[in-house]
Design an enzyme around this catalytic site. Sequence first.
Site, PDB file in Angstrom:
ATOM      1  N   GLU A 226      -5.804   2.897  -8.414  1.00 50.11           N
ATOM      2  CA  GLU A 226      -5.656   1.464  -8.216  1.00 50.11           C
ATOM      3  C   GLU A 226      -5.096   0.973  -6.832  1.00 50.11           C
ATOM      4  OE1 GLU A 226      -2.905   0.160 -11.400  1.00 50.11           O
ATOM      5  OE2 GLU A 226      -4.694   0.395 -12.665  1.00 50.11           O
ATOM      6  N   CYS A 261      -1.184  -6.407  -4.986  1.00 45.68           N
ATOM      7  CA  CYS A 261      -2.656  -6.161  -4.783  1.00 45.68           C
ATOM      8  C   CYS A 261      -3.499  -6.822  -4.912  1.00 45.68           C
ATOM      9  CB  CYS A 261      -2.868  -4.816  -5.525  1.00 45.68           C
ATOM     10  SG  CYS A 261      -2.403  -5.055  -7.305  1.00 45.68           S
TER      11      CYS A 261
END
Length: 461
Positions: A226, A261
């Site tokens: 990720e 993110c």
Amino acid sequence: MKIINPATEALIREVKEDSDLSVRKKFERAQAAQCQWATVPISQRVEAMARFERLLDEETDRLAEVLTSEVGKPIRESHNELAGARHRIRYFVEHSEAVLEAGTVHEETGMVEYLEYEPLGVVGNISAWNYPYLVGVNVFVPALIGGNAVLYKPSEYATLTGLELGRLLHRAGIPKDIFQTLVGGPAIGKKLLRLPLDGYFFTGSYQTGRSIAEAVRSRLVPLGMELGGKDPLYVADDVLDISQVAKAVVEGCFYNNGQSCCAVERVYVQQKIYRQFLEAFLGEVKKLRVGDPLDPTVTQGPITRPRHRLLLEVQVRDAVAKGAKLLEGGHRWGKRGFFFEPTVLTRVNHKMRVMKEETFGPVIGIQSVRDDAQAVRLMNDTEYGLTAAVYSGSESRARAILKQIDAGTGYWNCCDRVSPNLPWSGRKHSGIGATLSTVGIQTFVRPKAYHLRGDHPLPSC
Ligand code: NAD
């Protein structure tokens, strides 16, 4: 290792780092214990996670303070993160047994086709600091429920939270050798990569992710990544309420100081409403309050990593040198602590680093576009592919745009949002594999197929 408070620059505590020897010993203990853990009925592993969720609730005030003290996020956001993590754990508690249930998938005369799931074994989880509860829970909760042992290396910027997670998981009934925390920075992460683990799960930057992928690829075991993003948001000219949209977009850009993110990192606005949107946007930015993150009225804490402010300054300088207009912020803030002002740039374009590189901070570029086609082209002009958002009065228009964007997640009239019901996955340099949802439960197990001829009873689990 020294743990520093990024808001005050004061030393919070020193903690003992792991060593080559301790990492190896932790691995050996995990390996020895994992087979036993895999035989514990899944209902009991799930029950331990339910207890873990309750412990997070019981200790939430203290845990929020620890988190704010070491990463600097505003205390309200630390509480939100803990609540979000509990929500995700409840999802796994409610759904894992059904998703991992073994059973017959096909039957015909004399033949039974039967499917069951087995754990991967001992997995490593190298994690990030920006949402240590959320990104940690995405990995170690389904991994533990699936019967794996986990060697968890929190970020060196979220070590105290990592230690708290270990303590609470053990209190909840996860055996000590089944979840072990490794303390340290990149060097300890690298040691973990040298171990013959059965899966490597990483949350962090593309640069680190790439080096991890290169280090472990020849092992041919599952690898989950990720990674970063440069998430675009487009405001179309048919939005119903520009001031409400501006408010939501400011939140998407500046929540957690932009250190998410899936933070909005680029804004494109259809030219007909550009001026109006910009005015409303700047009005909202002026309401943001920088300061002591323990003060509940503060919205912007410090930047977590002191050196990261250099990158923010470089991106701002580069943009201004290439013709951008600095409308707000652009500088460090205060005498102590690693603060940076909320920063807005206009007249930006894709020759500027701020529109191409991940910023991961409170700096946003806003660009005017002619039409949807130009918006789509610019939104796709990135090495990343985590999320993309469209604000529009028309669902069909928004969905037609999102369909053309190469990203794992699309948002209509919302942004910077993660749900346990949906898979979380990045494309291009934003990652490989998926966590959360039923897909993210299966990420941490291996299917085993049985072809059973005859009148045999089914294999026992
Ligand atoms: P980072 O890559 O600097 O570090 C992440 C982890 O990797 C840390 O634990 C670090 O100690 C370790 N590490 C660093 N170098 C290593 C190496 N060579 N070998 C092994 N381990 C190593 O990232 P960060 O600053 O902690 O996190 C910020 C990044 O994470 C941003 O790019 C952000 O977008 C991304 N992120 C992505 C998601 C997502 O869900 N896609 C979520 C959170 C953060």
